[in-house]
Enzyme design. Sequence first.
Site, PDB file in Angstrom:
ATOM      1  N   GLY A 123      17.752  -7.692 -11.287  1.00  0.00           N
ATOM      2  CA  GLY A 123      19.040  -7.027 -11.100  1.00  0.00           C
ATOM      3  C   GLY A 123      20.126  -7.495 -12.043  1.00  0.00           C
ATOM      4  O   GLY A 123      21.305  -7.281 -11.789  1.00  0.00           O
ATOM      5  N   GLY A 124      19.745  -8.147 -13.126  1.00  0.00           N
ATOM      6  CA  GLY A 124      20.749  -8.615 -14.074  1.00  0.00           C
ATOM      7  C   GLY A 124      21.196 -10.040 -13.836  1.00  0.00           C
ATOM      8  O   GLY A 124      21.929 -10.615 -14.637  1.00  0.00           O
ATOM      9  N   GLN A 180      -4.729   3.623   5.070  1.00  0.00           N
ATOM     10  CA  GLN A 180      -3.449   2.939   5.228  1.00  0.00           C
ATOM     11  C   GLN A 180      -2.205   3.803   5.044  1.00  0.00           C
ATOM     12  O   GLN A 180      -1.300   3.751   5.875  1.00  0.00           O
ATOM     13  CB  GLN A 180      -3.385   1.751   4.245  1.00  0.00           C
ATOM     14  CG  GLN A 180      -2.157   0.880   4.439  1.00  0.00           C
ATOM     15  CD  GLN A 180      -2.136  -0.379   3.597  1.00  0.00           C
ATOM     16  OE1 GLN A 180      -1.126  -1.063   3.531  1.00  0.00           O
ATOM     17  NE2 GLN A 180      -3.233  -0.717   2.955  1.00  0.00           N
ATOM     18  N   GLU A 204      -4.677   1.918  -3.536  1.00  0.00           N
ATOM     19  CA  GLU A 204      -3.506   1.061  -3.702  1.00  0.00           C
ATOM     20  C   GLU A 204      -3.267   0.646  -5.157  1.00  0.00           C
ATOM     21  O   GLU A 204      -2.201   0.893  -5.729  1.00  0.00           O
ATOM     22  CB  GLU A 204      -3.670  -0.190  -2.824  1.00  0.00           C
ATOM     23  CG  GLU A 204      -2.601  -1.243  -3.008  1.00  0.00           C
ATOM     24  CD  GLU A 204      -1.220  -0.755  -2.623  1.00  0.00           C
ATOM     25  OE1 GLU A 204      -0.293  -0.900  -3.438  1.00  0.00           O
ATOM     26  OE2 GLU A 204      -1.067  -0.220  -1.513  1.00  0.00           O
TER      27      GLU A 204
END
Length: 425
Positions: free
Chosen positions: A255-256, A21, A144
Amino acid sequence: MNTQQNLPLAGVKIIDFTHVQAGPACTQMLAWFGADVIKIERPGSGDVTRTQLRDIPDVDALYFTMLNSNKRSLTLNTKTPEGKEVLTKLIKESDVMVENFGPGALDRMGFTWDYIQELNPRMILASVKGFSEGHHYEHLRAYENVAQCAGGAASTTGWWKGENAGPTISAAALGDSNTGMHLAIGILTAYIGRQKTGKGQKVACSMQDAVLNLCRVKMRDQLRLDKVGYLEEYPQYPHEPFTDVVPRGGNAGGGGQPGWILKCHGWESDPNAYIYFTVQDLVWTPICEAIGRPEWKTDPAYTTPKARQPHIMAIFGAIENFILSTGKDKYAAVEYFSGFEIPCAPVMSMKELLHDKSLRQSGSIVEVPHKTRGSYWTVGCPIKFSTLRPKVTASPLLGEHTDKVLAELGYSSEQIAAMHAANAV
């Protein structure tokens, strides 16, 4: 092969020595943009994904077709003198070679970096590895989920307590396809650099590094945690103590801005009847209006992110109750909240994405004809251009282009027949 001469990478020849992959995802994208990607495969068997997870007997599996479109297939036994000669000629005439063998495999094949440079000083040798050269885990075989664990993704994903507590693997190919995309950037950078210097170079991307790069905000959180001892946007704050490592935060936003997965109408029978809802400070007043809680707009316990955090889960519970009490399914809920400019989205299943009209119209989901399996749907190019829409063509059958590639290298029909007889191709 895409032969349109106006494509950006038309004229670039790539030897694709990759399998499974990560590497194939990289070379497929370059093929979409016009590169002539020649996939070198073992005679008789080819890439292992041709036969993995088959849905139709005796035809190439979707695992292979969805990662190898727009390429040509050359079967080559590099253990034979004839096979080595073909690879030597290919190296002399190509711009890039991409490989994801184990450490030292090319050297054992007789094609060291020094020898490759001797054959073609302009060659760019691009490699996918599990770990960077010199790393103490360089010897490990990486897949993976190995990469997701080694790169930090698993330790920061999942639940921090309860029956299902523990590290969690993502279904997204953070270790494989993500590494391929990083390597594609590296290849194109080296190619542009070659235009200035005339010389090729080695380019490598490790799966661990590619996963770590996507975990950048979690490294940010580790540095903040080291400084202050807590992370106030995580659901653990302020009710639970923090250890010295970034915790798993369930469905919390990274992200806050606090966010969570909320149930919608039909959740009892539909495993994906949910939306993701973000309590962004910018739209707190519209949120209060949307769910019929106007008193929260002026209550000091709710007017700032810091004030809301101690009872953020109760706030999400109130929003979820509003959705359920008004009978909104996930699409109706998103439509309703978007009218208040609240960041949210439905949890889309693979089936819904496969049949999404907008994705089909944009080329993000495309139908591709195939010689043996018939037409099938696949994921198209995720990058959109104003004047270019890559055409996705079928993956090659095993060895489909062997004779043509050999003829392009100058071999006669008699020589090609002799190679077949010697099992070199």
